[in-house]
Design a protein around this motif. Structure first.
Motif, short mmCIF file in Angstrom:
data_model
loop_
_atom_site.label_atom_id
_atom_site.label_comp_id
_atom_site.label_asym_id
_atom_site.label_seq_id
_atom_site.Cartn_x
_atom_site.Cartn_y
_atom_site.Cartn_z
N LEU A 142 0.85 -1.19 0.00
CA LEU A 142 0.00 0.00 0.00
C LEU A 142 0.88 1.23 0.00
O LEU A 142 2.08 1.17 0.28
CB LEU A 142 -0.95 -0.01 1.20
N HIS A 143 0.28 2.36 -0.32
CA HIS A 143 0.93 3.66 -0.24
C HIS A 143 0.25 4.42 0.89
O HIS A 143 -0.90 4.83 0.77
CB HIS A 143 0.80 4.43 -1.56
N ALA A 144 0.97 4.59 2.00
CA ALA A 144 0.39 5.21 3.19
C ALA A 144 0.72 6.69 3.23
O ALA A 144 1.88 7.09 3.04
CB ALA A 144 0.93 4.54 4.45
N GLN A 145 -0.30 7.51 3.48
CA GLN A 145 -0.02 8.91 3.78
C GLN A 145 0.78 8.96 5.08
O GLN A 145 0.54 8.18 6.01
CB GLN A 145 -1.32 9.70 3.91
N LEU A 146 1.75 9.84 5.17
CA LEU A 146 2.69 9.81 6.29
C LEU A 146 2.03 9.82 7.66
O LEU A 146 2.45 9.07 8.55
CB LEU A 146 3.69 10.97 6.17
N PRO A 147 0.98 10.63 7.90
CA PRO A 147 0.37 10.58 9.24
C PRO A 147 -0.28 9.24 9.57
O PRO A 147 -0.55 8.97 10.74
CB PRO A 147 -0.69 11.70 9.16
N GLU B 170 5.78 11.53 -3.37
CA GLU B 170 4.56 12.33 -3.45
C GLU B 170 3.57 11.71 -4.42
O GLU B 170 3.95 11.27 -5.52
CB GLU B 170 4.90 13.76 -3.88
N GLU B 171 2.31 11.65 -4.00
CA GLU B 171 1.25 11.11 -4.84
C GLU B 171 0.03 12.00 -4.65
O GLU B 171 -0.41 12.23 -3.53
CB GLU B 171 0.94 9.67 -4.42
N GLN C 216 4.36 6.90 1.91
CA GLN C 216 5.38 5.88 2.16
C GLN C 216 4.90 4.54 1.61
O GLN C 216 3.79 4.10 1.93
CB GLN C 216 5.62 5.75 3.66
N HIS C 217 5.72 3.89 0.81
CA HIS C 217 5.39 2.55 0.35
C HIS C 217 5.55 1.59 1.51
O HIS C 217 6.54 1.63 2.26
CB HIS C 217 6.31 2.14 -0.81
#
Length: 301
Positions: free
Chosen positions: A106-111, A129-130, A136-137
């Motif tokens: 997954l691609h997690a938003q940093l928070p 950035e997406e 973060q992968h």
């Protein structure tokens, strides 16, 4: 999870409007993601989960793409903090497991990174950035053990093992692992574990109480405040004292083992009781031969 919430796998054509209604409110209205990026060609090909409140109102959504990526995880603001996101995530993980996939990503938003690490997702690669948002992968191994290679992965898997524990946690560490057991996500997971219910138990085997006391680990304060949960012993048998390894495991079949306790690299597994049980049996034998570590209880922190 909040009372009355139901999470289920849903057919995309029939629930398309409900899924996108939730996602639009979170991604477009809240996070200002361009509307044309919220829907893509993978939606009709993906497995979708939908969370509904007791009255049937859609409150959360997520999907699993054909290439094994979990995404579009969205929970309405009023329903966050009630376990909805975790239920959505676990439902998608189980879909991937049932299909025999070796891992999910997954691609997690940093928070949201800690949210995902609590369920065994490990950070991988650099932040990127997406849709104008830093991500973060992350990945979770579903079959067999995962190799832990660095401090960031070590903190993530330690957080997961503690968070996923039902009633028991075992820790074998020479000096309470500075940089690992005192990392903020791990400390928070231990605090939650210890205070969630009265029947929790953590067994800690440590080798060097003097060094621990001198270092003043932040974990010591928690151990002292909750002595009925955290029990400490020090090995006395020469063979036990010579052990250089470190180990963390729980009663859900999760473990993290390091051949050298001075390093972060090691092996970890989730829901692998065939591997974790022998490790626990070994720690149990060391525990029975060890002495109570009362001196760490007396430190005035």
């Amino acid at each position: 999870m909040a009372t009355g919430i139901q999470v289920e796998i849903v057919p995309y054509p029939a629930q398309r409007d409900a899924l996108h209604r939730v996602r639009h409110r979170v991604f477009v209205d809240e996070q200002q993601v361009p509307a044309h990026l919220e829907i893509d060609a993978l939606d009709p090909l993906s497995v979708h989960v939908l969370a509904r409140s007791g009255d049937g109102t859609p409150v959360g959504a997520g999907r699993l793409t054909p290439d094994g990526r979990i995404g579009r995880m969205a929970v309405l603001a009023d329903w966050r903090g009630h376990g909805v996101g975790e239920a959505l995530l676990l439902a998608l993980v189980e879909v991937a497991r049932a299909r025999g996939w070796p891992e999910v990503t997954l691609h997690a938003q940093l928070p949201a990174r800690v949210f995902y690490t609590r369920q065994g997702f490990l950070p991988h690669g650099e932040v990127f950035e997406e849709a104008g948002i830093a991500h973060q992968h992350m990945r979770r191994v579903l079959t067999g053990a995962a190799q832990i290679d660095n401090a960031e992965e070590a903190v993530a898997i330690t957080t997961a093992v503690v968070h996923r524990a039902r009633r028991q946690v075992w820790i074998h560490s020479r000096q309470l692992d500075p940089g690992l057991l005192d990392a903020p996500p791990v400390l928070e997971a231990l605090r939650r574990f210890a205070t969630a219910r009265h029947d929790k138990q953590a067994w800690l085997i440590v080798h060097d109480p003097a060094a621990i006391a001198q270092a003043g680990s932040p974990l010591l304060g928690l151990l002292q405040r909750l002595p009925s949960v955290f029990r400490l012993r020090q090995p006395t048998d020469p063979i036990d004292r010579a052990l250089a390894s470190a180990c963390l495991l729980n009663d859900a079949g999760d473990y993290y083992f390091r051949l050298s306790g001075q390093r972060f690299d090691g092996e970890a597994g989730l829901s692998l009781p065939a591997r974790s049980r022998p490790l626990q049996d070994g720690l149990q034998r060391v525990w029975e031969r060890s002495r109570e570590c009362s001196e760490l209880r007396a430190i005035g922190l």
